[in-house]
Design an enzyme around this catalytic site. Structure first.
Site, PDB file in Angstrom:
ATOM      1  N   HIS A  43      -1.390  -2.413  -4.719  1.00  0.00           N
ATOM      2  CA  HIS A  43      -1.492  -0.961  -4.895  1.00  0.00           C
ATOM      3  C   HIS A  43      -1.161  -0.648  -6.351  1.00  0.00           C
ATOM      4  CE1 HIS A  43      -0.729   3.271  -3.031  1.00  0.00           C
ATOM      5  NE2 HIS A  43      -1.067   3.376  -4.292  1.00  0.00           N
ATOM      6  N   GLU A  70      -5.315  -0.861  -2.616  1.00  0.00           N
ATOM      7  CA  GLU A  70      -4.940   0.488  -2.195  1.00  0.00           C
ATOM      8  C   GLU A  70      -4.800   1.390  -3.416  1.00  0.00           C
ATOM      9  OE1 GLU A  70      -2.046  -0.746   1.572  1.00  0.00           O
ATOM     10  OE2 GLU A  70      -1.179   0.052  -0.269  1.00  0.00           O
ATOM     11  N   HIS A 190       3.028   0.342   6.761  1.00  0.00           N
ATOM     12  CA  HIS A 190       4.182   1.079   6.225  1.00  0.00           C
ATOM     13  C   HIS A 190       5.384   0.944   7.157  1.00  0.00           C
ATOM     14  CE1 HIS A 190       6.457   3.907   3.765  1.00  0.00           C
ATOM     15  NE2 HIS A 190       5.476   3.826   2.898  1.00  0.00           N
TER      16      HIS A 190
END
Length: 238
Positions: A43, A70, A190
């Site tokens: 990310h 991401e 997450h």
């Protein structure tokens, strides 16, 4: 079986704390693959506080499993993804100053924007996953937008799991059903860890992929990276 994609951002955070190249992000990604991970997730953020844009380019040269990038789809992200052409782009609605992802897209309010982004990524040959809360309407509209998958934001599941796992999983099962009916693949991520992962995988067998970084890297400090990855894979086989 649900695939495990290891998010290596925290390895880059540790490297960046001292400068230099220790730990080596590229070697760590290859080790994750060697130890059984079926994908690598990064990310990159505009301030490059962990994964750097150059890391992404170098990782693409050596990763043999699925590469997932991401991020918020601003111009820099889109340029990077189109250049690298990962297997998957996961669109996340967080701005540059957000510490970590903390909400899913409102796919109704941002329908036009996400539809255009999805079209651009498809033209580049990249699979699109949209990060959403466990809300059937958001999932269904992701399909209308043209996404290939959704990634369910699992923070609320992880938070409520300890108190009542049966209640914690309910909205995710409904969202998973909506994804299946809409023809969408299903990812999740997450705050997933060794305590709550197996139940999620058992209750939502249609999960294609989980992306796990923070907890996995923390566990690796005590258990070792190879052993930790094997333990996470075991949770997905239950």
């Amino acid at each position: 079986m649900t695939r495990l994609s290891v998010n290596i951002n925290k390895i880059a955070t540790l490297r960046n704390a001292r400068g230099g190249n220790n730990p080596d992000v590229i070697k760590s990604a290859l080790d994750c693959e060697r130890f059984g991970a079926q994908g690598i997730t990064v990310h990159p953020r505009p301030d490059e506080r962990h994964i750097r844009y150059d890391d992404v380019i170098e990782l693409k040269k050596v990763i043999t499993t699925e590469f997932n990038i991401e991020g918020y789809p601003d111009d820099r992200y889109m340029e990077l993804v189109k250049r690298v052409k990962p297997a998957q782009a996961t669109l996340v609605p967080d701005g540059p100053h957000v510490l970590t992802s903390n909400a899913g897209w409102d796919t109704l309010a941002h329908e036009a924007f996400l539809k255009e982004i999805t079209k651009e990524l498809h033209e580049a040959g990249v699979r699109v996953s949209i990060f959403v809360d466990p809300d059937s309407k958001m999932v269904e509209n992701a399909a209308k937008i043209g996404a290939d998958r959704v990634e369910l934001y699992t923070e609320s599941y992880a938070t409520k799991y300890v108190e009542n796992k049966e209640n914690a999983i309910l909205p995710f099962k409904k969202a998973a059903e909506a994804a299946s009916k809409s023809g969408l693949g299903l990812n999740a991520g997450h705050d997933l860890d060794l305590d709550n992962l197996a139940y999620l995988a058992k209750e939502i067998p249609e999960l294609d992929e989980v992306s796990i970084g923070h907890a996995l890297i923390c566990d690796a400090l005590y258990l070792g990276l190879e052993n930790t990855i094997q333990m996470y894979l075991k949770q997905l086989k239950i």
